[in-house]
Design a protein around this motif. Structure first.
Motif, PDB file in Angstrom:
ATOM      1  N   UNK A 262      28.566  25.097  43.915  1.00  0.00           N
ATOM      2  CA  UNK A 262      29.752  25.657  43.278  1.00  0.00           C
ATOM      3  C   UNK A 262      29.529  27.131  42.946  1.00  0.00           C
ATOM      4  N   UNK A 263      30.558  27.901  43.158  1.00  0.00           N
ATOM      5  CA  UNK A 263      30.507  29.318  42.815  1.00  0.00           C
ATOM      6  C   UNK A 263      31.204  29.491  41.468  1.00  0.00           C
ATOM      7  N   UNK A 264      30.576  30.205  40.550  1.00  0.00           N
ATOM      8  CA  UNK A 264      31.141  30.397  39.214  1.00  0.00           C
ATOM      9  C   UNK A 264      32.309  31.383  39.261  1.00  0.00           C
ATOM     10  N   UNK A 265      33.074  31.392  38.183  1.00  0.00           N
ATOM     11  CA  UNK A 265      34.218  32.302  38.098  1.00  0.00           C
ATOM     12  C   UNK A 265      33.781  33.760  38.114  1.00  0.00           C
ATOM     13  N   UNK A 266      32.621  34.036  37.545  1.00  0.00           N
ATOM     14  CA  UNK A 266      32.101  35.399  37.537  1.00  0.00           C
ATOM     15  C   UNK A 266      31.813  35.881  38.967  1.00  0.00           C
ATOM     16  N   UNK A 267      31.259  34.993  39.793  1.00  0.00           N
ATOM     17  CA  UNK A 267      30.983  35.364  41.185  1.00  0.00           C
ATOM     18  C   UNK A 267      32.275  35.572  41.966  1.00  0.00           C
ATOM     19  N   UNK A 268      33.288  34.754  41.705  1.00  0.00           N
ATOM     20  CA  UNK A 268      34.573  34.945  42.376  1.00  0.00           C
ATOM     21  C   UNK A 268      35.179  36.291  42.008  1.00  0.00           C
ATOM     22  N   UNK A 269      35.030  36.680  40.751  1.00  0.00           N
ATOM     23  CA  UNK A 269      35.553  37.972  40.324  1.00  0.00           C
ATOM     24  C   UNK A 269      34.795  39.116  40.994  1.00  0.00           C
ATOM     25  N   UNK A 270      33.486  38.985  41.113  1.00  0.00           N
ATOM     26  CA  UNK A 270      32.697  40.020  41.800  1.00  0.00           C
ATOM     27  C   UNK A 270      33.048  40.103  43.284  1.00  0.00           C
ATOM     28  N   UNK A 271      33.289  38.959  43.910  1.00  0.00           N
ATOM     29  CA  UNK A 271      33.731  38.954  45.314  1.00  0.00           C
ATOM     30  C   UNK A 271      35.077  39.642  45.427  1.00  0.00           C
ATOM     31  N   UNK A 272      35.976  39.365  44.480  1.00  0.00           N
ATOM     32  CA  UNK A 272      37.294  40.006  44.473  1.00  0.00           C
ATOM     33  C   UNK A 272      37.163  41.524  44.357  1.00  0.00           C
ATOM     34  N   UNK A 273      36.352  41.996  43.418  1.00  0.00           N
ATOM     35  CA  UNK A 273      36.158  43.442  43.251  1.00  0.00           C
ATOM     36  C   UNK A 273      35.557  44.070  44.498  1.00  0.00           C
ATOM     37  N   UNK A 274      34.586  43.408  45.092  1.00  0.00           N
ATOM     38  CA  UNK A 274      33.961  43.928  46.299  1.00  0.00           C
ATOM     39  C   UNK A 274      34.962  44.046  47.441  1.00  0.00           C
ATOM     40  N   UNK A 275      35.746  42.995  47.668  1.00  0.00           N
ATOM     41  CA  UNK A 275      36.708  43.014  48.767  1.00  0.00           C
ATOM     42  C   UNK A 275      37.764  44.090  48.572  1.00  0.00           C
ATOM     43  N   UNK A 276      38.315  44.193  47.378  1.00  0.00           N
ATOM     44  CA  UNK A 276      39.357  45.193  47.135  1.00  0.00           C
ATOM     45  C   UNK A 276      38.788  46.605  47.276  1.00  0.00           C
ATOM     46  N   UNK A 277      37.617  46.859  46.697  1.00  0.00           N
ATOM     47  CA  UNK A 277      37.013  48.189  46.780  1.00  0.00           C
ATOM     48  C   UNK A 277      36.674  48.550  48.216  1.00  0.00           C
ATOM     49  N   UNK A 278      36.086  47.624  48.947  1.00  0.00           N
ATOM     50  CA  UNK A 278      35.711  47.897  50.332  1.00  0.00           C
ATOM     51  C   UNK A 278      36.940  48.167  51.197  1.00  0.00           C
ATOM     52  N   UNK A 279      37.989  47.383  51.008  1.00  0.00           N
ATOM     53  CA  UNK A 279      39.194  47.598  51.805  1.00  0.00           C
ATOM     54  C   UNK A 279      39.863  48.920  51.458  1.00  0.00           C
ATOM     55  N   UNK A 280      39.909  49.289  50.202  1.00  0.00           N
ATOM     56  CA  UNK A 280      40.521  50.556  49.805  1.00  0.00           C
ATOM     57  C   UNK A 280      39.754  51.732  50.407  1.00  0.00           C
ATOM     58  N   UNK A 281      38.439  51.720  50.312  1.00  0.00           N
ATOM     59  CA  UNK A 281      37.633  52.815  50.856  1.00  0.00           C
ATOM     60  C   UNK A 281      37.767  52.881  52.380  1.00  0.00           C
ATOM     61  N   UNK A 282      37.663  51.734  53.046  1.00  0.00           N
ATOM     62  CA  UNK A 282      37.741  51.711  54.502  1.00  0.00           C
ATOM     63  C   UNK A 282      39.116  52.152  55.011  1.00  0.00           C
ATOM     64  N   UNK A 283      40.169  51.688  54.359  1.00  0.00           N
ATOM     65  CA  UNK A 283      41.519  52.054  54.780  1.00  0.00           C
ATOM     66  C   UNK A 283      41.783  53.536  54.542  1.00  0.00           C
TER      67      UNK A 283
END
Length: 80
Positions: free
Chosen positions: A2-23
């Motif tokens: 199981x992935x904790x809620x904290x890890x899901x939030x970190x994955x969310x931040x990583x994905x949004x930041x990476x997509x914003x920078x790349x785009x």
């Protein structure tokens, strides 16, 4: 496992930041290539203004944010 809620939030931040920078970088690169080609073929001076740069960053923030959130939602739904 199981992935904790904290890890899901970190994955969310990583994905949004990476997509914003790349785009944003992608749009800036495309603008640079277009301006370079236009300046070569029309004998015009190379004009890369701050207004165009800021528009690329704004579009990158909007599009990258939407893309990052969408990828996170797909990843989260497939996990559950």
């Amino acid at each position: 496992m199981s992935i904790s809620k904290n890890k899901w939030f970190l994955i969310f931040l990583y994905l949004v930041t990476a997509f914003v920078v790349a785009t944003s970088l992608g749009f800036i690169l495309i603008l640079f290539v277009i301006e370079f080609c236009i300046s070569i073929y029309t004998k015009r001076t190379f004009d890369f203004s701050n207004i165009d740069f800021m528009q690329c960053v704004k579009i990158g923030i909007g599009g990258g944010g939407i893309g990052g959130v969408g990828c996170w939602v797909i990843y989260y739904k497939n996990y559950k």
